[in-house]
Design an enzyme around this catalytic site. Structure first.
Site, PDB file in Angstrom:
ATOM      1  N   MET A 175       3.867  -7.408   0.772  1.00  0.00           N
ATOM      2  CA  MET A 175       4.994  -7.430   1.707  1.00  0.00           C
ATOM      3  C   MET A 175       4.470  -7.173   3.125  1.00  0.00           C
ATOM      4  O   MET A 175       5.228  -6.765   4.009  1.00  0.00           O
ATOM      5  CB  MET A 175       6.049  -6.394   1.308  1.00  0.00           C
ATOM      6  CG  MET A 175       6.652  -6.716  -0.069  1.00  0.00           C
ATOM      7  SD  MET A 175       8.315  -6.092  -0.308  1.00  0.00           S
ATOM      8  CE  MET A 175       8.032  -4.364  -0.224  1.00  0.00           C
ATOM      9  N   HIS A 213      -4.738  -3.235   0.136  1.00  0.00           N
ATOM     10  CA  HIS A 213      -4.473  -4.672  -0.033  1.00  0.00           C
ATOM     11  C   HIS A 213      -5.783  -5.461   0.066  1.00  0.00           C
ATOM     12  O   HIS A 213      -6.034  -6.379  -0.707  1.00  0.00           O
ATOM     13  CB  HIS A 213      -3.543  -5.192   1.070  1.00  0.00           C
ATOM     14  CG  HIS A 213      -2.144  -4.671   1.007  1.00  0.00           C
ATOM     15  ND1 HIS A 213      -1.601  -3.886   1.984  1.00  0.00           N
ATOM     16  CD2 HIS A 213      -1.163  -4.858   0.083  1.00  0.00           C
ATOM     17  CE1 HIS A 213      -0.353  -3.590   1.686  1.00  0.00           C
ATOM     18  NE2 HIS A 213      -0.057  -4.170   0.539  1.00  0.00           N
ATOM     19  N   GLN A 239      14.551  -6.859  -3.488  1.00  0.00           N
ATOM     20  CA  GLN A 239      14.060  -5.682  -4.214  1.00  0.00           C
ATOM     21  C   GLN A 239      14.379  -4.376  -3.496  1.00  0.00           C
ATOM     22  O   GLN A 239      13.947  -3.315  -3.926  1.00  0.00           O
ATOM     23  CB  GLN A 239      12.554  -5.800  -4.492  1.00  0.00           C
ATOM     24  CG  GLN A 239      11.648  -5.656  -3.285  1.00  0.00           C
ATOM     25  CD  GLN A 239      10.190  -5.918  -3.653  1.00  0.00           C
ATOM     26  OE1 GLN A 239       9.799  -7.053  -3.927  1.00  0.00           O
ATOM     27  NE2 GLN A 239       9.374  -4.877  -3.674  1.00  0.00           N
ATOM     28  N   SER A 273       1.811   0.867   2.874  1.00  0.00           N
ATOM     29  CA  SER A 273       2.314   0.335   4.152  1.00  0.00           C
ATOM     30  C   SER A 273       3.264   1.339   4.791  1.00  0.00           C
ATOM     31  O   SER A 273       3.359   1.437   6.012  1.00  0.00           O
ATOM     32  CB  SER A 273       3.060  -0.977   3.910  1.00  0.00           C
ATOM     33  OG  SER A 273       2.225  -1.887   3.247  1.00  0.00           O
TER      34      SER A 273
HETATM   35  O1  PAF Z   1       4.190  -4.295  -4.257  1.00  0.00           O
HETATM   36  C1  PAF Z   1       4.717  -5.035  -3.390  1.00  0.00           C
HETATM   37  O2  PAF Z   1       4.313  -5.091  -2.234  1.00  0.00           O
HETATM   38  C2  PAF Z   1       5.900  -5.898  -3.803  1.00  0.00           C
HETATM   39  O3  PAF Z   1       6.688  -5.238  -4.730  1.00  0.00           O
HETATM   40  C3  PAF Z   1       5.499  -7.302  -4.308  1.00  0.00           C
HETATM   41  C4  PAF Z   1       4.654  -7.203  -5.562  1.00  0.00           C
HETATM   42  C5  PAF Z   1       4.711  -8.019  -3.216  1.00  0.00           C
HETATM   43  C6  PAF Z   1       6.741  -8.124  -4.626  1.00  0.00           C
HETATM   44  O4  PAF Z   1       7.545  -8.297  -3.507  1.00  0.00           O
END
Ligand code: PAF
Length: 288
Positions: free
Chosen positions: A31, A38, A62, A188
């Protein structure tokens, strides 16, 4: 040169070329507001596949709290700069309309117990939204492997459940949580902490480590209670949960469950730090 793809059509054309050249794909969904955690997933993907695709998409479906969605850190230009210095080949940055066209109807996923414990019960609908966006990305990208961080340990279980439910032929690779020097799990959301809260946030992992070292169930329950009280006493902190649960079933710890399955227990934490929700988890050595 790194490819930036901003809609599903660009993505499809680009992937068609790669497939024609017989390349295997590794996918790292994010995200954005990228950190070294990451980037370590990107590195892992590069070691295991020929071509690495990273998605940057703040998935509205989400978030069960609109304020949290609004305040979620965004830094697309910074993210692109970071990815340019890694082993990433393509970045997919779709719009909300592209991922969820007006006729899109979110399916229901039978995630079972995963939705009734820890993150599942604390954030109703959250895992449905995660499953929905990932099903879409998995279908559009069709990678051989997808890479996820264990900081979101329960999310990894949701993703495995999704690929099982939908019979999607993708290998899910879980990668160890990266931590700052003082132990705070990289996230983040850490960007939103002011220096004072950032310094205090290290207490979360310190308390989790104390719990993880308990030798008996009685000790563990006592230390867990003490840690919960201590974290709640820190100015600006509020514990949502600090629980020991089975790493496979996510059932909460009880003497009986521990005796029937003495390994694979983890401590899971969700702590509100000055209104910023941080999660973490680590294994416990109890019974060992
Ligand atoms: O972990 C995340 O950053 C999010 O839940 C994902 C896996 C990118 C799905 O939007």
């Amino acid at each position: 040169m790194i490819q930036i793809l901003i809609n599903r059509k660009d993505l499809a054309n680009h992937l068609f070329q790669l497939r024609a050249n017989g390349l295997s794909l590794g996918f790292v969904p994010t995200m954005g507001a990228l950190h070294d955690g990451h980037l370590s997933l990107v590195q892992k993907a590069r070691e295991n596949t020929d071509h690495v695709v990273v998605s940057i998409f703040v998935n509205p479906n989400q978030f069960n709290n609109s304020k949290d969605l609004e305040l979620y850190p965004r830094d697309v230009y910074g993210d692109i700069e970071k990815l340019e210095t890694t082993a990433c080949h393509s970045i997919y940055i779709p719009t909300v309309e592209d991922v969820y066209p007006s006729n899109y109807q979110q399916p229901y996923y039978n995630l079972g117990e995963l939705e009734n414990t820890l993150e599942g019960s604390s954030r109703p609908g959250h895992f449905q939204g995660v499953a929905a966006v990932l099903e879409r990305f998995f279908m559009d990208i069709a990678p051989e492997k997808a890479f996820f961080g264990e900081k979101d340990f329960q999310q990894v279980a949701v993703v495995r459940k999704l690929v099982e439910l939908k019979q999607i032929p993708i290998e899910i690779v879980a990668c160890a949580t990266l931590r700052e020097k003082d132990g705070l799990a990289m996230s983040s959301r850490n960007r939103r902490l002011n220096p004072e809260l950032r310094a205090k946030a290290a207490q979360i992992f310190m308390e989790m480590q104390k719990i993880s070292k308990a030798k008996t169930l009685e000790d563990l329950i006592r230390i867990q209670d003490e840690s919960m009280a201590y974290l709640n006493s820190i100015d600006g902190f509020s514990v949502e949960y600090l629980e020991v649960a089975n790493a496979n079933s996510f059932e909460p710890l009880s003497k009986q469950s521990l005796l029937s399955s003495p390994s694979d227990w983890r401590i899971f934490a969700a702590i509100n730090v000055g209104g910023i929700r941080l999660i973490d988890n680590c294994p416990i050595e109890l019974g060992g």
